[in-house]
Design an enzyme around this catalytic site. Structure first.
Site, short mmCIF file in Angstrom:
data_model
loop_
_atom_site.label_atom_id
_atom_site.label_comp_id
_atom_site.label_asym_id
_atom_site.label_seq_id
_atom_site.Cartn_x
_atom_site.Cartn_y
_atom_site.Cartn_z
N LYS A 38 12.08 -36.55 -29.05
CA LYS A 38 11.60 -35.32 -29.73
C LYS A 38 12.09 -34.14 -29.00
O LYS A 38 11.96 -33.58 -29.37
CB LYS A 38 10.27 -35.08 -29.14
CG LYS A 38 8.99 -35.90 -30.41
CD LYS A 38 7.50 -34.97 -30.00
CE LYS A 38 6.55 -35.91 -31.39
NZ LYS A 38 5.27 -35.71 -31.27
N LYS A 53 10.53 -45.52 -38.48
CA LYS A 53 8.64 -45.78 -38.13
C LYS A 53 8.37 -44.76 -39.63
O LYS A 53 8.78 -43.74 -39.47
CB LYS A 53 8.37 -45.38 -36.94
CG LYS A 53 7.00 -45.26 -36.84
CD LYS A 53 6.48 -44.28 -35.01
CE LYS A 53 6.74 -42.89 -35.49
NZ LYS A 53 5.95 -42.21 -34.44
N LYS A 64 5.72 -38.09 -40.01
CA LYS A 64 5.25 -37.03 -40.86
C LYS A 64 6.43 -36.34 -40.59
O LYS A 64 6.62 -34.99 -41.76
CB LYS A 64 3.59 -36.30 -40.37
CG LYS A 64 3.70 -36.22 -39.55
CD LYS A 64 2.21 -35.86 -39.07
CE LYS A 64 1.69 -36.12 -37.50
NZ LYS A 64 -0.06 -36.84 -36.99
P1 TYM Z 1 -0.21 -39.56 -33.65
O1 TYM Z 1 -0.93 -38.42 -33.63
O2 TYM Z 1 1.75 -39.17 -33.99
O3 TYM Z 1 -0.63 -40.52 -34.41
C1 TYM Z 1 -2.00 -40.43 -34.35
C2 TYM Z 1 -2.51 -42.33 -34.44
O4 TYM Z 1 -1.12 -42.91 -35.44
C3 TYM Z 1 -0.35 -44.27 -35.17
N1 TYM Z 1 0.75 -43.88 -36.04
C4 TYM Z 1 1.82 -44.87 -36.82
N2 TYM Z 1 0.79 -46.46 -36.69
C5 TYM Z 1 1.32 -47.12 -37.83
N3 TYM Z 1 2.61 -46.55 -38.31
C6 TYM Z 1 2.84 -45.58 -38.20
N4 TYM Z 1 4.46 -45.44 -39.38
C7 TYM Z 1 2.43 -44.53 -37.55
N5 TYM Z 1 2.60 -43.66 -36.87
C8 TYM Z 1 1.64 -43.09 -36.83
C9 TYM Z 1 -0.51 -43.56 -34.27
O5 TYM Z 1 0.67 -44.65 -32.97
C10 TYM Z 1 -1.57 -43.06 -33.70
O6 TYM Z 1 -2.26 -44.03 -33.10
N6 TYM Z 1 -0.25 -39.08 -29.23
C11 TYM Z 1 -0.77 -39.63 -29.96
C12 TYM Z 1 -1.57 -38.65 -29.94
C13 TYM Z 1 -3.28 -39.49 -28.86
C14 TYM Z 1 -3.83 -40.07 -28.23
C15 TYM Z 1 -4.43 -39.50 -27.12
C16 TYM Z 1 -4.38 -40.64 -28.66
C17 TYM Z 1 -2.78 -38.17 -28.10
N7 TYM Z 1 -4.17 -37.92 -27.07
C18 TYM Z 1 -5.06 -40.49 -26.43
C19 TYM Z 1 -4.18 -42.02 -28.11
C20 TYM Z 1 -5.11 -41.24 -27.80
C21 TYM Z 1 0.25 -39.66 -31.37
O7 TYM Z 1 0.48 -38.56 -31.01
O8 TYM Z 1 -0.15 -39.46 -32.46
#
Ligand code: TYM
Length: 339
Positions: A119, A202, A205
């Site tokens: 990032k 991957k 968004k």
């Molecule tokens: P974020 O917002 O990027 O994504 C949310 C969830 O979606 C999953 N994900 C995917 N799974 C499979 N294939 C993909 N292409 C894909 N893109 C996204 C992510 O693995 C995630 O589970 N850091 C985290 C948010 C967060 C969090 C937490 C998660 C903050 N605090 C505590 C768990 C526990 C994030 O950026 O997810």
């Protein structure tokens, strides 16, 4: 420490930093709903708005995205009665515990985080301090509930390992068994949904090409068109998973089909092995539309009543704080804060 001392509790979060994608749905949301309905866990789900602002967010867009994400959770089957559903900034204990964890986590640990490197890009000096400290806040999200299990996609694995390291170091440094060593739950066929344009990337968004992803708000024609145009190779589908080894695009579409239909990739290939993509893609499009259309129409219906969404979020935050307040108070006591 034996996690049996802790009540089985699930926490997970999604950033309101843009629209939801099929990756978020299959990798996270769909499994949030299953874990909620299985009834083995107390389930807590969060819109992590404090994480979102580690990169620039337009304030009005952030508000809209947070409400739309809440609608996405509910439309996907998260029930705000059964689960605790809220946005992070309404529960101040997340940020308060994150500060304590900033003093536990080491620079070297955070320096190794691949998400930060991705990032921040080439211009690391210009990245926000928040982006660097992001994983401490994520550990706080989880541990402020003493959560034992965290369902996520594969890309969050490293952050969850860091969460375990922070819990272990805190327990060790203060001589307590206070924070659980959390289990990541990275399961199923779609833990890493890939871009429809490039099977080595991957689905995200933030990808510049809208054709690379399916958005949860896409209409049926758009979903079908994106899947029809998804990059593939010229060969027919194999009958066994081993035949997908060097075919990332084919593997991705099979995994998506498997996740939607609650089958394993092996079972899907037993049915569709030998078919050409010209035959398989319309089958996948029909399945995807039948699963996603009800969700996107429910999301737009829910978005018409913003007041109701805000009520759900503040009620969720109230319930969350019943758990977080005593855990923060105990943490401060362990650390030596006069109260
Ligand atoms: P974020 O917002 O990027 O994504 C949310 C969830 O979606 C999953 N994900 C995917 N799974 C499979 N294939 C993909 N292409 C894909 N893109 C996204 C992510 O693995 C995630 O589970 N850091 C985290 C948010 C967060 C969090 C937490 C998660 C903050 N605090 C505590 C768990 C526990 C994030 O950026 O997810």
């Amino acid at each position: 420490m034996a996690n049996t001392a802790f009540q089985p509790r699930v926490f997970s979060g999604i950033q309101p930093s843009g629209g939801l994608t099929l990756g978020n749905y299959l990798g996270a949301l769909k499994r949030f709903t299953t874990m909620q309905n299985e009834g083995n866990f107390e389930t807590i789900y969060c819109m992590v708005d404090l994480h979102a602002i580690t990169v620039w967010q337009d304030p009005e867009t952030l508000k809209r995205n947070t409400r739309e994400l809440c609608a996405g959770f509910i439309a996907s089957g998260v029930d705000p009665e059964k689960s605790i559903l809220f946005n992070q900034s309404q529960v101040p204990e997340h940020a308060q515990l994150a500060w304590v964890f900033n003093t536990v986590a080491r620079m070297g640990w955070l320096n190794r985080m691949t998400q930060f490197k991705d990032k921040a890009g080439k211009n690391r000096e210009n990245a926000s301090v928040g982006l660097f400290a992001y994983p401490s806040l994520m550990a706080a999200d989880i541990l402020i509930y003493h959560a034992t299990h965290v369902p996520v996609g594969d890309d969050q694995k490293q952050h969850l390992e860091l969460t375990r390291d922070i819990a272990a170091k805190f327990n060790h440094d203060y001589g307590v068994d206070f924070f659980p060593i959390t289990e990541p739950v990275i399961e199923g066929a779609a833990t890493r949904v890939m871009s429809l344009r490039d099977g080595s990337k991957k689905m995200s968004k933030s990808d510049a090409s809208d054709m690379s992803r399916i958005n949860m708000t896409d209409d049926a024609d758009t979903i079908a068109a994106k899947l029809r145009k998804a990059r593939t190779d010229p060969d027919a589908l194999p009958s066994e998973v081993a035949g997908l080894a060097e075919r990332p695009e084919a593997r991705n579409l099979i995994n998506i089909y498997a996740a939607f239909s609650d089958m394993t990739p092996e079972q899907v290939l037993a049915d569709v092995g030998g078919k050409q993509f010209s035959e398989f893609k319309p089958m996948l499009a029909e399945l995807a539309v039948s699963k996603l259309s009800p969700i996107s129409s429910e999301m737009s219906r829910l978005m018409q009543d913003q007041g109701e969404i805000d009520k759900i979020l503040s009620r969720g935050a109230e319930r969350a704080r019943e758990i977080t307040e005593p855990i923060l108070a105990k943490t401060y006591d362990i650390v030596g804060m006069v109260r």
